[in-house]
Design a protein around this motif. Structure first.
Motif, PDB file in Angstrom:
ATOM      1  N   TYR A 148       0.828  -1.202   0.000  1.00  0.00           N
ATOM      2  CA  TYR A 148       0.000   0.000   0.000  1.00  0.00           C
ATOM      3  C   TYR A 148       0.866   1.258   0.000  1.00  0.00           C
ATOM      4  O   TYR A 148       0.659   2.162  -0.808  1.00  0.00           O
ATOM      5  CB  TYR A 148      -0.942  -0.002   1.215  1.00  0.00           C
ATOM      6  N   TYR A 149       1.832   1.324   0.894  1.00  0.00           N
ATOM      7  CA  TYR A 149       2.682   2.511   0.963  1.00  0.00           C
ATOM      8  C   TYR A 149       3.493   2.691  -0.328  1.00  0.00           C
ATOM      9  O   TYR A 149       3.709   3.808  -0.776  1.00  0.00           O
ATOM     10  CB  TYR A 149       3.615   2.455   2.171  1.00  0.00           C
ATOM     11  N   ALA A 150       3.931   1.611  -0.918  1.00  0.00           N
ATOM     12  CA  ALA A 150       4.739   1.700  -2.135  1.00  0.00           C
ATOM     13  C   ALA A 150       3.917   2.098  -3.360  1.00  0.00           C
ATOM     14  O   ALA A 150       4.392   2.853  -4.202  1.00  0.00           O
ATOM     15  CB  ALA A 150       5.441   0.366  -2.402  1.00  0.00           C
ATOM     16  N   ARG A 151       2.692   1.598  -3.441  1.00  0.00           N
ATOM     17  CA  ARG A 151       1.931   1.774  -4.683  1.00  0.00           C
ATOM     18  C   ARG A 151       0.688   2.647  -4.592  1.00  0.00           C
ATOM     19  O   ARG A 151       0.278   3.231  -5.590  1.00  0.00           O
ATOM     20  CB  ARG A 151       1.494   0.410  -5.199  1.00  0.00           C
ATOM     21  N   PHE A 152       0.048   2.678  -3.438  1.00  0.00           N
ATOM     22  CA  PHE A 152      -1.296   3.258  -3.382  1.00  0.00           C
ATOM     23  C   PHE A 152      -1.501   4.329  -2.317  1.00  0.00           C
ATOM     24  O   PHE A 152      -2.625   4.785  -2.122  1.00  0.00           O
ATOM     25  CB  PHE A 152      -2.336   2.146  -3.157  1.00  0.00           C
ATOM     26  N   TYR A 153      -0.477   4.751  -1.626  1.00  0.00           N
ATOM     27  CA  TYR A 153      -0.614   5.689  -0.507  1.00  0.00           C
ATOM     28  C   TYR A 153      -1.389   6.934  -0.929  1.00  0.00           C
ATOM     29  O   TYR A 153      -1.037   7.604  -1.895  1.00  0.00           O
ATOM     30  CB  TYR A 153       0.762   6.068   0.023  1.00  0.00           C
ATOM     31  N   LYS A 154      -2.467   7.223  -0.214  1.00  0.00           N
ATOM     32  CA  LYS A 154      -3.327   8.386  -0.452  1.00  0.00           C
ATOM     33  C   LYS A 154      -3.771   8.493  -1.914  1.00  0.00           C
ATOM     34  O   LYS A 154      -3.864   9.580  -2.480  1.00  0.00           O
ATOM     35  CB  LYS A 154      -2.638   9.669  -0.002  1.00  0.00           C
ATOM     36  N   GLN A 155      -4.083   7.353  -2.524  1.00  0.00           N
ATOM     37  CA  GLN A 155      -4.459   7.346  -3.938  1.00  0.00           C
ATOM     38  C   GLN A 155      -5.735   8.133  -4.232  1.00  0.00           C
ATOM     39  O   GLN A 155      -5.933   8.574  -5.365  1.00  0.00           O
ATOM     40  CB  GLN A 155      -4.603   5.913  -4.435  1.00  0.00           C
ATOM     41  N   LEU A 156      -6.571   8.333  -3.244  1.00  0.00           N
ATOM     42  CA  LEU A 156      -7.826   9.042  -3.478  1.00  0.00           C
ATOM     43  C   LEU A 156      -7.735  10.531  -3.152  1.00  0.00           C
ATOM     44  O   LEU A 156      -8.700  11.264  -3.337  1.00  0.00           O
ATOM     45  CB  LEU A 156      -8.949   8.403  -2.653  1.00  0.00           C
ATOM     46  N   SER A 157      -6.586  10.988  -2.675  1.00  0.00           N
ATOM     47  CA  SER A 157      -6.442  12.409  -2.351  1.00  0.00           C
ATOM     48  C   SER A 157      -6.164  13.218  -3.619  1.00  0.00           C
ATOM     49  O   SER A 157      -5.856  12.668  -4.676  1.00  0.00           O
ATOM     50  CB  SER A 157      -5.319  12.618  -1.330  1.00  0.00           C
ATOM     51  N   ALA A 158      -6.257  14.523  -3.502  1.00  0.00           N
ATOM     52  CA  ALA A 158      -6.013  15.401  -4.652  1.00  0.00           C
ATOM     53  C   ALA A 158      -4.593  15.239  -5.180  1.00  0.00           C
ATOM     54  O   ALA A 158      -4.348  15.359  -6.378  1.00  0.00           O
ATOM     55  CB  ALA A 158      -6.271  16.852  -4.263  1.00  0.00           C
TER      56      ALA A 158
END
Length: 181
Positions: A148-158
């Motif tokens: 998650y941290y490597a690929r998707f961290y805060k993926q829904l944020s601006a």
């Protein structure tokens, strides 16, 4: 903080190794803190500003994980989350990823018995991700946190922040690498 002595009694005490390292390596510095203490972990690592984290603080026993599940989760999962959060913040401030090595375990795989293990042959990282022990569940969870941290961290944020942690997962028993970054 020598939690191994708490987990395993006097035979688990690691102070002897700490003293050996201090005597053998002049640049060795021990930092006495609890991996579960987010504030202390962040303060210590912020002062050190590493480009690489080798995260080996863990509770390594299947039996202990079953008998002390909250201690196992807090040490392994919460401790790993604390370290990953630090690496993320450090990667943001550096402007480049922080390399994060995480020693996992073959326990993250869920082969149900020794016959299945013998017949499976070489197992790919995406196979049998159904651990059968509390310890294995927590190790797999930590691998998923790293991914998650490597690929998707805060993926829904601006402004998504993925890619600040270069997560490398190494399984000790097989010397196999599960890279998620």
């Amino acid at each position: 903080n020598n939690m191994r002595a708490d987990f395993f009694g006097p035979q688990g005490d690691t102070r002897w190794n700490q003293e050996r390292l201090k005597a053998q390596f002049k640049s060795f510095h021990h930092h006495e803190l609890d991996i579960r203490d987010r504030k202390a972990v962040l303060e210590c690592l912020e002062a050190l500003k590493p480009d690489m984290v080798v995260h080996t603080a863990a509770q390594p026993s299947h039996d202990l994980a079953a008998s002390r599940p909250f201690d196992d989760f807090d040490t392994n999962a919460v401790g790993t989350l604390n370290m990953l959060e630090f690496a993320q913040k450090e990667g943001e401030s550096h402007g480049r990823p922080v390399v994060f090595f995480y020693p996992s375990s073959i326990a993250a795989y869920g082969l149900p018995d020794s016959g299945s293990k013998a017949g499976a042959g070489r197992v790919r990282e995406d196979e049998y991700n159904t651990p059968t022990t509390m310890y294995g569940c927590n190790k797999l969870y930590c691998e998923q946190l790293g991914r998650y941290y490597a690929r998707f961290y805060k993926q829904l944020s601006a402004e998504p922040q993925a890619g600040r942690v270069d997560f490398r997962c190494v399984e000790q028993q097989r010397v196999a690498t599960r890279c998620c970054g």
